[in-house]
Motif scaffolding. Structure first.
Motif, PDB file in Angstrom:
ATOM      1  N   MET A  70       0.866  -1.340  -0.279  1.00 35.14           N
ATOM      2  CA  MET A  70       0.121   0.194  -0.612  1.00 35.14           C
ATOM      3  C   MET A  70       0.550   1.262   0.242  1.00 35.14           C
ATOM      4  N   ASN A  71       0.189   1.988  -0.932  1.00 32.83           N
ATOM      5  CA  ASN A  71       1.043   3.135  -0.821  1.00 32.83           C
ATOM      6  C   ASN A  71       1.199   4.445   0.723  1.00 32.83           C
ATOM      7  N   PHE A  72      -0.132   4.444   1.240  1.00 36.78           N
ATOM      8  CA  PHE A  72      -0.262   4.160   2.578  1.00 36.78           C
ATOM      9  C   PHE A  72       1.144   4.326   3.675  1.00 36.78           C
ATOM     10  N   PHE A  73       1.430   2.436   3.625  1.00 37.92           N
ATOM     11  CA  PHE A  73       2.738   1.979   4.525  1.00 37.92           C
ATOM     12  C   PHE A  73       4.223   2.382   3.737  1.00 37.92           C
ATOM     13  N   LYS A  74       4.402   2.490   2.091  1.00 38.21           N
ATOM     14  CA  LYS A  74       5.181   3.324   1.702  1.00 38.21           C
ATOM     15  C   LYS A  74       5.949   4.861   2.333  1.00 38.21           C
ATOM     16  N   TYR A 379      -5.869  11.939   5.853  1.00 37.47           N
ATOM     17  CA  TYR A 379      -5.869  11.954   4.919  1.00 37.47           C
ATOM     18  C   TYR A 379      -5.060  10.721   3.856  1.00 37.47           C
ATOM     19  N   LEU A 380      -3.918  10.824   4.579  1.00 34.89           N
ATOM     20  CA  LEU A 380      -2.978  10.037   3.967  1.00 34.89           C
ATOM     21  C   LEU A 380      -3.856   8.094   4.295  1.00 34.89           C
ATOM     22  N   ALA A 381      -4.252   8.243   5.333  1.00 31.56           N
ATOM     23  CA  ALA A 381      -5.204   6.858   5.752  1.00 31.56           C
ATOM     24  C   ALA A 381      -5.696   5.966   5.189  1.00 31.56           C
ATOM     25  N   ARG A 382      -6.753   8.114   5.182  1.00 32.47           N
ATOM     26  CA  ARG A 382      -8.436   7.336   4.101  1.00 32.47           C
ATOM     27  C   ARG A 382      -8.151   7.027   2.935  1.00 32.47           C
ATOM     28  N   LEU A 383      -7.126   7.752   2.235  1.00 32.39           N
ATOM     29  CA  LEU A 383      -7.368   8.313   0.501  1.00 32.39           C
ATOM     30  C   LEU A 383      -5.829   7.741   0.251  1.00 32.39           C
ATOM     31  N   GLY A 384      -5.030   7.790   0.685  1.00 34.31           N
ATOM     32  CA  GLY A 384      -3.566   7.567   0.149  1.00 34.31           C
ATOM     33  C   GLY A 384      -2.681   8.358   0.334  1.00 34.31           C
ATOM     34  N   VAL A 385      -1.943   8.613  -1.262  1.00 32.06           N
ATOM     35  CA  VAL A 385      -0.674   9.222  -1.152  1.00 32.06           C
ATOM     36  C   VAL A 385      -1.514  10.284  -2.339  1.00 32.06           C
ATOM     37  N   GLU A 386      -1.741  11.730  -2.149  1.00 30.96           N
ATOM     38  CA  GLU A 386      -1.616  12.970  -2.959  1.00 30.96           C
ATOM     39  C   GLU A 386      -1.270  12.699  -4.130  1.00 30.96           C
ATOM     40  N   GLY A 387      -1.865  13.782  -5.481  1.00 30.38           N
ATOM     41  CA  GLY A 387      -1.895  12.797  -6.922  1.00 30.38           C
ATOM     42  C   GLY A 387      -1.011  11.579  -6.926  1.00 30.38           C
ATOM     43  N   GLU A 388      -1.371  10.140  -6.008  1.00 36.49           N
ATOM     44  CA  GLU A 388      -1.420   9.235  -6.956  1.00 36.49           C
ATOM     45  C   GLU A 388      -3.184   8.245  -6.953  1.00 36.49           C
ATOM     46  N   LYS A 399     -11.110  14.164  -4.866  1.00 37.87           N
ATOM     47  CA  LYS A 399     -11.419  13.267  -6.065  1.00 37.87           C
ATOM     48  C   LYS A 399     -10.041  11.741  -5.701  1.00 37.87           C
ATOM     49  N   LEU A 400     -11.308  10.908  -5.706  1.00 35.14           N
ATOM     50  CA  LEU A 400     -10.681   9.416  -5.803  1.00 35.14           C
ATOM     51  C   LEU A 400     -10.445   9.145  -6.830  1.00 35.14           C
ATOM     52  N   LEU A 401      -8.862   8.421  -7.496  1.00 35.41           N
ATOM     53  CA  LEU A 401      -8.307   8.140  -9.017  1.00 35.41           C
ATOM     54  C   LEU A 401      -8.579   6.421  -9.154  1.00 35.41           C
ATOM     55  N   ALA A 402      -8.353   6.271  -9.958  1.00 32.67           N
ATOM     56  CA  ALA A 402      -8.818   4.892 -10.266  1.00 32.67           C
ATOM     57  C   ALA A 402      -8.797   4.662 -11.077  1.00 32.67           C
ATOM     58  N   PRO A 403      -7.767   3.186 -11.515  1.00 39.24           N
ATOM     59  CA  PRO A 403      -7.176   3.307 -12.672  1.00 39.24           C
ATOM     60  C   PRO A 403      -8.691   2.523 -13.545  1.00 39.24           C
ATOM     61  N   GLU A 404      -8.009   2.323 -14.841  1.00 43.02           N
ATOM     62  CA  GLU A 404      -8.682   1.569 -15.770  1.00 43.02           C
ATOM     63  C   GLU A 404      -9.552  -0.115 -14.941  1.00 43.02           C
ATOM     64  N   GLY A 405     -10.477  -0.181 -15.240  1.00 41.97           N
ATOM     65  CA  GLY A 405     -10.660  -2.006 -15.239  1.00 41.97           C
ATOM     66  C   GLY A 405     -10.995  -2.050 -13.310  1.00 41.97           C
ATOM     67  N   MET A 406     -11.412  -0.742 -12.380  1.00 41.46           N
ATOM     68  CA  MET A 406     -11.817  -0.627 -11.095  1.00 41.46           C
ATOM     69  C   MET A 406     -12.092   0.348 -10.654  1.00 41.46           C
ATOM     70  N   ALA A 416      -4.800   2.165   0.850  1.00 43.63           N
ATOM     71  CA  ALA A 416      -5.530   3.071   1.908  1.00 43.63           C
ATOM     72  C   ALA A 416      -5.637   2.361   3.384  1.00 43.63           C
ATOM     73  N   PRO A 417      -5.378   1.782   4.535  1.00 44.24           N
ATOM     74  CA  PRO A 417      -5.852   1.036   4.866  1.00 44.24           C
ATOM     75  C   PRO A 417      -7.398   1.163   5.004  1.00 44.24           C
ATOM     76  N   GLY A 418      -7.414   2.724   5.622  1.00 41.77           N
ATOM     77  CA  GLY A 418      -8.261   3.106   6.125  1.00 41.77           C
ATOM     78  C   GLY A 418     -10.138   2.742   5.739  1.00 41.77           C
ATOM     79  N   ALA A 419      -9.864   2.709   4.337  1.00 46.08           N
ATOM     80  CA  ALA A 419     -10.498   2.298   3.409  1.00 46.08           C
ATOM     81  C   ALA A 419     -10.807   0.619   3.951  1.00 46.08           C
ATOM     82  N   GLY A 420     -11.693   0.513   4.730  1.00 45.61           N
ATOM     83  CA  GLY A 420     -11.726  -1.029   4.701  1.00 45.61           C
ATOM     84  C   GLY A 420     -11.755  -1.698   6.021  1.00 45.61           C
ATOM     85  N   SER A 421     -10.201  -0.688   6.834  1.00 42.92           N
ATOM     86  CA  SER A 421      -9.911  -1.637   8.013  1.00 42.92           C
ATOM     87  C   SER A 421     -10.506  -0.492   9.452  1.00 42.92           C
TER      88      SER A 421
END
Length: 531
Positions: A70-74, A379-388, A399-406, A416-421
C-alpha cells in the motif's frame, strides 16, 4: 524473546494484582516524562534517525492487497524511517488470530486496525500485555491531544477503570457512519413498476415476494435472491428495531434499565419473521455458509434485491453516480412496534490501535500513530497518497483516482488502510463534504432525512471492572456460541420457535444472560452517575 515472554507470563498475576491495588499510583508513574531514547526525534521527521522495523498485526479488508504494497505504508516509511512486517487477516479470521496471538504470547509490536473490544482492552491491559498509553500520549501525541480537547468525552471514553488507556480510538462523525444502512435494488423496483418503498415488515414481505416471483432482473430465470447479507447476524441491526429491539452486543437500555436482548419477546417475533422469509426462499439460502467472495458475487450478477453492503462494493459498478439507483430501505414498523427505530452508532470508535508490551520502541510507535490524528495523516490513511490515489480540484474538493478496470472504492482500498480497516483516523463530516462525488452527498441527504431522525444509541460505551470482566469472559463465549447455534436453527426451521422458546430462554439464563445484564447494569449506573 522466548525468555522475555516466559518472564511476562510469570509476572502476569503480580501485575494484575498491583493494578488493582495501585491504579492511581501506576497512572502517575506512567505519566511521568522519561528521557527520550537517543534514536528518537521528539518532534519533526523522520521519527527515528536509524531505521526501525517493527511487527504489525491488524484486520484487513477483502478488497485490500498485502499491506506492505500500500502507498500509505510506503509513504509513512519514507516520512518516519519506521518500517513494518505485517500479520493481517480479514474479519472472518482476524478475531481468532488476534486471540491466538495473546494465548501463544506471540505478540506483534503494534496492533493497527486492531478492532479491540472494551473487554479485550481491560483484560489484556490488566495482564500487562498491552502497554498503558496515557504517559506516551502526554509526551509524544500532540495531535491526539488536540482531538481530545475538541471532543471532551473522548478521553474518558477510552480510559479503563484502572485509570489507564490501553488502545487508541478513531473519530467518525460522517453521516454515512451514524447508522447501519440497508439498500434496495432500484432497477428491480423500476422494472416492476413499484414507486412506493415498504414501511412495515409486512410490506417488505410482499415486496420480497414480488422480487422472487416476477423476474425483476429480466433474465427469464427464477434466480433472484430477494434479501441477503454477509451473515444472518448482520440482519439483527436492520430488522430487530422493527420489533422494538435496539441492541448492541445483545445489551440494551430503556429508561435506565438494562436488559439482554435475545430473551425478549421482540426477538422471538424477529426470529419468526426471518424464518418466514427463509422458508419461502425470500432470504438467501446460503446466508449461513457463503464466503465474502461468494456473497458479493451475487450482487455483481444482479441477483440480489435488498442487502446491507454498499452498492459500489456489492454490485461493483465503475461509475459512482450509479449509486443513486440504490435507495435506502426505510425504517420499518411491525404489528409489535409502531414506532420507527434505527440503531445509532457511536462517533467514538474505540480499540483501533494498541502498543504491546513486546514493543521495545513505544515512544517512536506513539509518534507514528499520532500522525493519524493530524489532517495530513487522516487524508493519507483514508485516501492514500495525494497525486497518485487522489487529487484536489479547482473548487477545493478532493477526488479519488482509479486506474482503468477498477472503480474508486476498489482503487481506494489498494492504497489506503482506512478504506476497509478500523484504523485510527479523524473522519469528520467536513472531510466528506469536500469529496467531489455528488452521489455520496445525495446518499448523505437520504440518511439525514430517512434514518437519523429515528436513530437512538442502544447502550453507551462503558468499561467493566476487572472482576466484572472476568465474569463476562467466562459467560460470553458459551452464551454467544449457543445463541449463534440456535439462531441458525430457528431461522432455518431446524428448531420450532414456539416449541423451543421457553427452553431457549432458560438455557440462555443458565449460561449467564441474566448475570450479563446485571453486570452491564452496574457499568451503566457508574457511567450515568459520572456523566
Amino acid at each position: 524473546m522466548k525468555f522475555k515472554k516466559q518472564m511476562k507470563i510469570a509476572g502476569t498475576v503480580l501485575l494484575a494484582s498491583s493494578l488493582l491495588l495501585g491504579a492511581c499510583s501506576n497512572k502517575e508513574e506512567v505519566s511521568k516524562e522519561k528521557e527520550a531514547p537517543k534514536n528518537l526525534n521528539e518532534t519533526g521527521y523522520p521519527i527515528v534517525n536509524e531505521a526501525l522495523t517493527l511487527e504489525m498485526m491488524g484486520q484487513s479488508s477483502p478488497l485490500q492487497p498485502n499491506w506492505g504494497d500500500m502507498n500509505f505504508f510506503k509513504k509513512m516509511n519514507e516520512l518516519t524511517n519506521i518500517d513494518f512486517t505485517y500479520r493481517t487477516s480479514t474479519s472472518d479470521q482476524y478475531a481468532q488470530q488476534k486471540q491466538l496471538a495473546f494465548t501463544s504470547m506471540e505478540l506483534p509490536d503494534l496492533f493497527f486496525g486492531a478492532n479491540f473490544t472494551a473487554a479485550e482492552e481491560v483484560d489484556y491491559g490488566a495482564q500487562g500485555l498491552l502497554a498503558p498509553l496515557e504517559g506516551l500520549i502526554d509526551q509524544y501525541a500532540p495531535n491526539l491531544q488536540k482531538v481530545m480537547e475538541k471532543y471532551p468525552d473522548l478521553k474518558s471514553s477510552i480510559t479503563a477503570p484502572d485509570g489507564h488507556i490501553y488502545a487508541l480510538p478513531g473519530i467518525d462523525t460522517s453521516t454515512t457512519s451514524q447508522v447501519p444502512i440497508m439498500w434496495m435494488n432500484g432497477y428491480w423496483l423500476e422494472n416492476l413498476g413499484i414507486d412506493k418503498r415498504p414501511e412495515t415488515t409486512e410490506e417488505l414481505y410482499q415486496l420480497l415476494k414480488d422480487y422472487k416471483e416476477k423476474d425483476p432482473n429480466k433474465n427469464g430465470k427464477a434466480d433472484e435472491i430477494p434479501l441477503t447479507a454477509s451473515s444472518v447476524a448482520e440482519l439483527r441491526y436492520h430488522f430487530m428495531p422493527a420489533f422494538g429491539i435496539n441492541q448492541q452486543g445483545g445489551i440494551f437500555e430503556k429508561d435506565g434499565k438494562v436488559g439482554y436482548a435475545f430473551v425478549q419477546d421482540g426477538y422471538k417475533e424477529y426470529l419468526k419473521y426471518l424464518n418466514r422469509l427463509y422458508s419461502e426462499k425470500l432470504l438467501d439460502q446460503q446466508v449461513f455458509s457463503h464466503t465474502w467472495e461468494q456473497y458479493v458475487a451475487k450482487g455483481a450478477e444482479d441477483l440480489v434485491g435488498v442487502f446491507p453492503t454498499w452498492p459500489i462494493v456489492m454490485v461493483g459498478y465503475a461509475d459512482p453516480a450509479l449509486g443513486a439507483n440504490y435507495p435506502l430501505l426505510p425504517p420499518l414498523t411491525s404489528e409489535f412496534n409502531d414506532q420507527k427505530l434505527m440503531t445509532k452508532l457511536s462517533e467514538i470508535k474505540r480499540g483501533r490501535a494498541a502498543i504491546t508490551s513486546d514493543n521495545e520502541h513505544p515512544e517512536a510507535t506513539m509518534r507514528w500513530l499520532d500522525h493519524m490524528y493530524s489532517e495530513e495523516g487522516t487524508y493519507l490513511a483514508r485516501l492514500g497518497v495525494e497525486g497518485e490515489n487522489w487529487e484536489w480540484d479547482d473548487k477545493g474538493n478532493w477526488k479519488l483516482l482509479a486506474p482503468e478496470g477498477m472503480n474508486t472504492t476498489q482503487a481506494n482500498a489498494q492504497h489506503a488502510p482506512g478504506a476497509g480497516s478500523p484504523v485510527p483516523m479523524v473522519l469528520e463530516q467536513e472531510f466528506f463534504a469536500k469529496e467531489d462525488n455528488p452521489t455520496i452527498h445525495l446518499i448523505s441527504g437520504w440518511i439525514e432525512d430517512e434514518y437519523l431522525p429515528y436513530a437512538k444509541l442502544p447502550f453507551p460505551q462503558v468499561y467493566f471492572t476487572e472482576e466484572e470482566q472476568a465474569k463476562l469472559n467466562t459467560i460470553k463465549p458459551d452464551l454467544d456460541s449457543y445463541l449463534e447455534q440456535m439462531e441458525a436453527k430457528f431461522v432455518s426451521g431446524q428448531a420450532s420457535i414456539d416449541g423451543e422458546w421457553d427452553n431457549f430462554v432458560k438455557t440462555l439464563n443458565k449460561l449467564g444472560a441474566e448475570e450479563m445484564a446485571k453486570i452491564n447494569q452496574a457499568a451503566y449506573d457508574r457511567w450515568a452517575e459520572a456523566k
